[in-house]
Design an enzyme around this catalytic site. Structure first.
Site, mmCIF file in Angstrom:
data_model
loop_
_atom_site.group_PDB
_atom_site.id
_atom_site.type_symbol
_atom_site.label_atom_id
_atom_site.label_comp_id
_atom_site.label_asym_id
_atom_site.label_seq_id
_atom_site.Cartn_x
_atom_site.Cartn_y
_atom_site.Cartn_z
ATOM 1 N N ILE A 15 0.825 -1.217 0.000
ATOM 2 C CA ILE A 15 0.000 0.000 0.000
ATOM 3 C C ILE A 15 0.857 1.264 0.000
ATOM 4 O O ILE A 15 0.398 2.322 -0.446
ATOM 5 C CB ILE A 15 -0.983 -0.012 1.196
ATOM 6 C CG1 ILE A 15 -2.145 0.956 0.951
ATOM 7 C CG2 ILE A 15 -0.270 0.282 2.508
ATOM 8 C CD1 ILE A 15 -3.286 0.797 1.926
ATOM 9 N N ASP A 38 1.763 -0.516 9.395
ATOM 10 C CA ASP A 38 2.081 0.728 10.112
ATOM 11 C C ASP A 38 3.589 1.022 9.987
ATOM 12 O O ASP A 38 4.007 2.149 9.619
ATOM 13 C CB ASP A 38 1.678 0.531 11.578
ATOM 14 C CG ASP A 38 1.633 1.814 12.387
ATOM 15 O OD1 ASP A 38 1.817 2.887 11.814
ATOM 16 O OD2 ASP A 38 1.418 1.721 13.614
ATOM 17 N N SER A 121 -6.808 -4.768 10.805
ATOM 18 C CA SER A 121 -6.966 -5.730 11.924
ATOM 19 C C SER A 121 -6.664 -7.188 11.564
ATOM 20 O O SER A 121 -6.754 -8.050 12.443
ATOM 21 C CB SER A 121 -8.379 -5.675 12.555
ATOM 22 O OG SER A 121 -8.484 -4.596 13.441
HETATM 23 N N1 AR6 Z 1 0.785 -3.165 2.229
HETATM 24 C C1 AR6 Z 1 -0.442 -3.706 2.321
HETATM 25 N N2 AR6 Z 1 -0.815 -4.546 3.309
HETATM 26 C C2 AR6 Z 1 0.122 -4.852 4.241
HETATM 27 C C3 AR6 Z 1 1.430 -4.330 4.221
HETATM 28 C C4 AR6 Z 1 1.754 -3.436 3.154
HETATM 29 N N3 AR6 Z 1 2.956 -2.881 3.053
HETATM 30 N N4 AR6 Z 1 2.116 -4.833 5.294
HETATM 31 C C5 AR6 Z 1 1.269 -5.653 5.948
HETATM 32 N N5 AR6 Z 1 0.069 -5.678 5.309
HETATM 33 P P1 AR6 Z 1 -1.121 -5.389 10.477
HETATM 34 P P2 AR6 Z 1 -3.386 -4.918 12.288
HETATM 35 C C6 AR6 Z 1 -1.164 -6.402 5.672
HETATM 36 O O1 AR6 Z 1 -0.531 -6.374 11.416
HETATM 37 O O2 AR6 Z 1 -3.754 -6.361 12.276
HETATM 38 C C7 AR6 Z 1 0.975 -2.658 13.982
HETATM 39 O O3 AR6 Z 1 2.075 -2.974 14.774
HETATM 40 C C8 AR6 Z 1 -1.056 -7.634 6.531
HETATM 41 O O4 AR6 Z 1 -0.773 -8.782 5.747
HETATM 42 O O5 AR6 Z 1 -0.220 -4.425 9.815
HETATM 43 O O6 AR6 Z 1 -4.473 -3.889 12.128
HETATM 44 C C9 AR6 Z 1 0.195 -1.454 14.501
HETATM 45 O O7 AR6 Z 1 1.047 -0.505 15.101
HETATM 46 C C10 AR6 Z 1 -2.459 -7.713 7.128
HETATM 47 O O8 AR6 Z 1 -3.361 -8.391 6.258
HETATM 48 O O9 AR6 Z 1 -2.268 -4.494 11.208
HETATM 49 C C11 AR6 Z 1 -0.723 -2.077 15.494
HETATM 50 O O10 AR6 Z 1 -0.106 -2.254 16.748
HETATM 51 C C12 AR6 Z 1 -2.912 -6.237 7.198
HETATM 52 O O11 AR6 Z 1 -1.941 -5.496 6.450
HETATM 53 C C13 AR6 Z 1 -1.046 -3.415 14.895
HETATM 54 O O12 AR6 Z 1 0.042 -3.743 14.046
HETATM 55 C C14 AR6 Z 1 -2.967 -5.668 8.588
HETATM 56 O O13 AR6 Z 1 -1.908 -6.218 9.381
HETATM 57 C C15 AR6 Z 1 -2.278 -3.369 14.043
HETATM 58 O O14 AR6 Z 1 -2.628 -4.668 13.663
#
Ligand code: AR6
Length: 179
Positions: A15, A38, A121
């Protein structure tokens, strides 16, 4: 897929590379960075993003806050805080729907025409991906019905093909029901 005036698409990828007016960050309550998407967004945007986030004072679960995009191709980042999945009995579904609804309403308020969402999430926070996809699609569908001309493009950016298939199916269900 076209719904009203809006192109609504699901893609697999990173993203941080999205050239939409805004990208949405799956943040935590502090808004001070973390892992997953993030971490990727903060790395790509550069340190000025964290500096602006420090001025905001956090964000409650289910709500959203906006900052500039700094070194990202996107002009803005909309930071939303998804719920931690703990079995579904703690309002997780409504909170997740709120993330999408609040993000879209912030985007609309700033006259942004295109926005990209990650699968909020579904990583560290453990929300079941199939349910998350249906909630995301139905929240976006409801916003588009309320305001059919607000956006040119809404994009779901999934990180793997399995998630893309789930989000694609959920979007098709909602978009077909609407027509
Ligand atoms: N582009 C698109 N999607 C992504 C990318 C990317 N570069 N990287 C990961 N994903 P998560 P959450 C996907 O864990 O569950 C953080 O530490 C990933 O495969 O990023 O909302 C925050 O600070 C998954 O499907 O977010 C919070 O503490 C989706 O993004 C916590 O994680 C969300 O995974 C939030 O957890």
């Amino acid at each position: 897929m076209i719904v009203g005036a809006t192109r609504w698409e699901v893609v697999t990828g990173d993203i941080t590379r999205s050239t939409t007016d805004a990208i949405v960050n799956a943040a935590n309550n502090s808004l001070l960075g973390g892992g997953g998407v993030d971490g990727a967004i903060h790395r790509a945007a550069g340190p000025d993003l964290l500096a602006e986030c420090r001025t905001i004072g956090g964000c409650p679960t289910g709500e959203a806050r906006i900052t500039r995009g700094y070194d990202l191709p996107a002009r803005y980042v909309i930071h939303t805080v998804g719920p931690v999945w703990s079995g579904g009995g703690r309002g997780e579904r409504d909170l997740l729907a709120g993330c999408y609804a609040h993000s879209l309403s912030l985007a609309r308020h700033h006259a942004l025409r295109s926005i990209a969402f990650p699968a909020i999430s579904t990583g560290v926070y453990g929300f079941p991906k199939d349910q998350a996809a249906r909630i995301a699609a139905s929240a976006v569908g409801a916003a588009l019905r309320r305001d059919p001309d607000a956006f040119d493009l809404i994009r779901f950016v999934c990180f793997d093909e399995a998630a893309t298939a789930l989000f694609d199916a959920a979007v098709r269900d909602v978009a077909c029901t609407d027509q």
